[in-house]
Write an enzyme that holds these catalytic residues in place. Sequence first.
Site, PDB file in Angstrom:
ATOM      1  N   HIS A 102       0.741  -1.327   0.313  1.00  0.00           N
ATOM      2  CA  HIS A 102       0.547   0.188   0.147  1.00  0.00           C
ATOM      3  C   HIS A 102       0.907   1.092  -0.298  1.00  0.00           C
ATOM      4  O   HIS A 102       0.523   2.097  -0.992  1.00  0.00           O
ATOM      5  CB  HIS A 102      -0.704  -0.179   1.078  1.00  0.00           C
ATOM      6  CG  HIS A 102      -1.641   1.802   1.587  1.00  0.00           C
ATOM      7  ND1 HIS A 102      -2.912   1.547   0.389  1.00  0.00           N
ATOM      8  CD2 HIS A 102      -1.515   2.168   2.126  1.00  0.00           C
ATOM      9  CE1 HIS A 102      -3.280   2.059   0.860  1.00  0.00           C
ATOM     10  NE2 HIS A 102      -2.373   3.083   2.141  1.00  0.00           N
ATOM     11  N   GLU A 103       1.904   1.414   0.773  1.00  0.00           N
ATOM     12  CA  GLU A 103       3.106   2.235   1.086  1.00  0.00           C
ATOM     13  C   GLU A 103       3.572   2.715  -0.224  1.00  0.00           C
ATOM     14  O   GLU A 103       4.003   3.386  -1.345  1.00  0.00           O
ATOM     15  CB  GLU A 103       3.273   2.379   1.696  1.00  0.00           C
ATOM     16  CG  GLU A 103       3.078   2.404   3.637  1.00  0.00           C
ATOM     17  CD  GLU A 103       2.110   2.920   3.478  1.00  0.00           C
ATOM     18  OE1 GLU A 103       2.147   4.643   3.030  1.00  0.00           O
ATOM     19  OE2 GLU A 103       1.270   2.743   4.380  1.00  0.00           O
ATOM     20  N   HIS A 106       1.765   4.990  -2.908  1.00  0.00           N
ATOM     21  CA  HIS A 106       1.460   6.382  -2.495  1.00  0.00           C
ATOM     22  C   HIS A 106       3.340   6.511  -3.790  1.00  0.00           C
ATOM     23  O   HIS A 106       3.472   7.687  -4.149  1.00  0.00           O
ATOM     24  CB  HIS A 106       2.022   6.506  -1.846  1.00  0.00           C
ATOM     25  CG  HIS A 106       0.737   6.338  -0.036  1.00  0.00           C
ATOM     26  ND1 HIS A 106      -0.492   6.700  -1.218  1.00  0.00           N
ATOM     27  CD2 HIS A 106       0.580   5.738   0.997  1.00  0.00           C
ATOM     28  CE1 HIS A 106      -1.303   6.457   0.112  1.00  0.00           C
ATOM     29  NE2 HIS A 106      -1.084   5.758   1.029  1.00  0.00           N
ATOM     30  N   HIS A 110       3.169   9.246  -6.297  1.00  0.00           N
ATOM     31  CA  HIS A 110       4.616   9.880  -6.276  1.00  0.00           C
ATOM     32  C   HIS A 110       5.029  10.110  -7.927  1.00  0.00           C
ATOM     33  O   HIS A 110       5.319  11.571  -8.263  1.00  0.00           O
ATOM     34  CB  HIS A 110       5.295   9.538  -4.519  1.00  0.00           C
ATOM     35  CG  HIS A 110       6.005  11.424  -5.011  1.00  0.00           C
ATOM     36  ND1 HIS A 110       7.199  11.068  -4.414  1.00  0.00           N
ATOM     37  CD2 HIS A 110       5.809  13.061  -4.820  1.00  0.00           C
ATOM     38  CE1 HIS A 110       7.693  13.084  -4.557  1.00  0.00           C
ATOM     39  NE2 HIS A 110       6.744  13.064  -5.645  1.00  0.00           N
TER      40      HIS A 110
END
Length: 234
Positions: A102-103, A106, A110
């Site tokens: 999940h991270e 991110h 980006h």
Amino acid sequence: MYYGFGFDSTYILVLIGVVICLAASSKMNATFRKYARVQSHNGLTGREAAERILRSQGIYDVRVDRVAGNLTDHYDPRNKVLRLSDATYNASSVAAIGVAAHECGHALQHAKGYAPLSIRSSLVPVANFGSSIAWPLILIGLFMRGDMSAMLLNLGILAFSFAVLFQIVTLPVEFNASGRALKLLGNNGMLYESEVRDVRKVLTAAALTYVAGAASAVLQLLRILILTGGRRDD
């Protein structure tokens, strides 16, 4: 609005928000604990899974670090650092790999210039300032009279609205990151199909905490509007 011995009925909105957040947090913690006991077939730790996912997407400038705490995992876009908590960094469960993925979602947002992430990042300082200054402005405005009172109340509401907007913008960012994570884990064969389904349950429970946070913020804003309605119209 007031009953009996000065009871403020708008506190019901606060209590509803608290209950929603507590229920979502409890659900998240219980789900993570359940699948933290399910070891992935590949034996990868959260750190190893994150590094493999990032490299598979051509992302080589993001560092994976450890951060203290439980479920304090986050991606720092300013420093390009993916920080994994103690429960994720060295754990090889499907829950740990899901959170790490999940991270990574991110980080991929980006790298791809995902607009909602950029908007959320730009709102951080405004939202933090707004949430800290809103209630002082509102309380001072309630003790004053005339135009100054109305101005302070409106400024307080505007400040708090930025904090609410941040919570709302966070929703598509988090949902998209989870969607990217599930797709990455399924497409690259890192997890079995049944393990991906387990990860989906973990990430769905996590998403509910963001929904609860947004709902609580909206209820708080509604309470402020109710409390100040008459004074702002004077």
